[in-house]
Scaffold this motif. Structure first.
Motif, short mmCIF file in Angstrom:
data_model
loop_
_atom_site.label_atom_id
_atom_site.label_comp_id
_atom_site.label_asym_id
_atom_site.label_seq_id
_atom_site.Cartn_x
_atom_site.Cartn_y
_atom_site.Cartn_z
N LEU A 176 0.83 -1.20 0.00
CA LEU A 176 0.00 0.00 0.00
C LEU A 176 0.87 1.25 0.00
O LEU A 176 0.60 2.21 -0.74
N GLY A 177 1.93 1.24 0.80
CA GLY A 177 2.85 2.36 0.80
C GLY A 177 3.48 2.58 -0.55
O GLY A 177 3.63 3.73 -1.02
N GLY A 178 3.82 1.49 -1.22
CA GLY A 178 4.46 1.59 -2.53
C GLY A 178 3.57 2.24 -3.58
O GLY A 178 4.02 3.10 -4.34
N VAL A 179 2.32 1.85 -3.63
CA VAL A 179 1.43 2.44 -4.65
C VAL A 179 1.08 3.88 -4.29
O VAL A 179 0.93 4.73 -5.19
N ARG A 180 0.96 4.16 -2.99
CA ARG A 180 0.72 5.56 -2.60
C ARG A 180 1.91 6.43 -2.97
O ARG A 180 1.74 7.56 -3.46
N GLU A 181 3.11 5.91 -2.77
CA GLU A 181 4.30 6.65 -3.16
C GLU A 181 4.34 6.88 -4.67
O GLU A 181 4.69 7.96 -5.15
N SER A 182 3.94 5.88 -5.43
CA SER A 182 4.00 5.97 -6.90
C SER A 182 3.05 7.02 -7.47
O SER A 182 3.30 7.56 -8.54
N VAL A 183 1.96 7.30 -6.74
CA VAL A 183 1.02 8.32 -7.22
C VAL A 183 1.27 9.67 -6.55
O VAL A 183 0.48 10.61 -6.70
N GLY A 184 2.36 9.78 -5.80
CA GLY A 184 2.75 11.05 -5.21
C GLY A 184 2.09 11.38 -3.88
O GLY A 184 2.17 12.51 -3.40
N ASP A 185 1.46 10.39 -3.26
CA ASP A 185 0.79 10.61 -1.97
C ASP A 185 1.79 10.31 -0.85
O ASP A 185 1.68 9.31 -0.14
N LYS A 186 2.73 11.23 -0.67
CA LYS A 186 3.88 10.99 0.19
C LYS A 186 3.49 10.74 1.65
O LYS A 186 3.96 9.78 2.26
N GLN A 187 2.65 11.61 2.21
CA GLN A 187 2.33 11.50 3.62
C GLN A 187 1.63 10.19 3.96
O GLN A 187 1.95 9.52 4.94
N TRP A 188 0.68 9.79 3.10
CA TRP A 188 -0.04 8.54 3.36
C TRP A 188 0.84 7.33 3.08
O TRP A 188 0.67 6.27 3.68
N ALA A 189 1.80 7.49 2.18
CA ALA A 189 2.77 6.41 1.93
C ALA A 189 3.62 6.19 3.18
O ALA A 189 3.86 5.04 3.59
N ILE A 190 4.07 7.29 3.80
CA ILE A 190 4.86 7.20 5.02
C ILE A 190 4.08 6.46 6.11
O ILE A 190 4.61 5.58 6.80
N GLU A 191 2.80 6.80 6.24
CA GLU A 191 1.98 6.14 7.25
C GLU A 191 1.90 4.64 7.01
O GLU A 191 2.00 3.84 7.95
N ALA A 192 1.73 4.23 5.75
CA ALA A 192 1.63 2.81 5.44
C ALA A 192 2.95 2.09 5.73
O ALA A 192 2.96 0.99 6.30
N TYR A 193 4.07 2.72 5.36
CA TYR A 193 5.37 2.12 5.64
C TYR A 193 5.60 2.00 7.16
O TYR A 193 6.18 1.01 7.64
N GLN A 194 5.15 3.00 7.90
CA GLN A 194 5.28 2.95 9.36
C GLN A 194 4.48 1.79 9.94
O GLN A 194 4.94 1.12 10.88
#
Length: 215
Positions: A176-194
């Motif tokens: 989930l973090g990876g796809v959020r990062e790929s679409v530029g959703d940085k903050q939500w990507a960080i949350e998923a990685y956390q």
């Protein structure tokens, strides 16, 4: 009269004992899964094969036993026998449109790289069994298919559903973090990685992703 009663009781007891001694295919499959989880791969594979053998016996006694077809398919997936899984599932679906078989067929197609038919079966399962035992897994596979085929927004929706239904799997949060990062959703990507790291502190790809985004 008393003799007949005694004989009847002995027959009943014998039958119950036989039923208790009969191997349970589902239990064998779950034992194999537990062995897999602790790294005892060869023992797990042996357990999956035993589960399949019991299923075959059950099917010889009742060729329409959908529980036996279901467990057999799950065990074959674990043994990475994907074409055999497809064949077994298609055979079973001629008997009954059992949604458990539909989901297993979707998994087998996925591992074969047949994403079109995998997606078709996963979506069919989701529609038929929105509260099914493997609903979260079905959403995860849908997310995988969309990620692989570069449909990131759809993948994000599917992965979000998967982690909502089953929030304890670190890989799913990482995806989930990876796809959020790929679409530029940085903050939500960080949350998923956390969330992935919270579940698995030694998860190196997740920690590397966080370092990258925070740089």
């Amino acid at each position: 009269m008393k003799i007949r009663v005694i004989i009847a009781c002995m027959v009943l007891i014998s039958g119950l004992a036989g039923a208790q001694d009969k191997p349970d295919a589902l239990k064998l499959y779950r034992n194999g899964r537990d062995l897999d989880a602790i790294g005892r791969t060869e023992d797990a594979r042996a357990m999956y094969q035993q589960s399949i053998d019991v299923c075959m016996l059950d099917l010889s006694a009742n060729p329409k036993n959908m529980d036996a077809y279901t467990v057999r398919g799950w065990a074959l997936i674990r043994l990475e026998k994907y074409q055999e899984t497809v064949d077994v599932c298609l055979e079973a679906l001629k008997i009954s449109s059992d949604y458990r078989i539909v989901e297993t067929l979707g998994e087998a197609y996925f591992y074969q790289g047949n994403y079109k038919d995998s997606l078709k079966n996963m979506e069919k399962y989701i529609d038929a069994a929105p509260r099914g035992e493997r609903i979260s897994t079905a959403y995860f596979f849908v997310g995988e298919i969309y990620r692989i085929t570069k449909q990131m927004n759809r993948a994000e929706i599917a992965y979000s559903a998967a982690v909502y239904l089953e929030p304890s799997i670190s890989l799913w949060w990482f995806r989930l973090g990876g796809v959020r990062e790929s679409v530029g959703d940085k903050q939500w990507a960080i949350e998923a990685y956390q969330r992935a790291l919270k579940l698995r502190p030694d998860y190196k790809p997740a920690s590397e992703a966080l370092s990258r985004l925070r740089a």
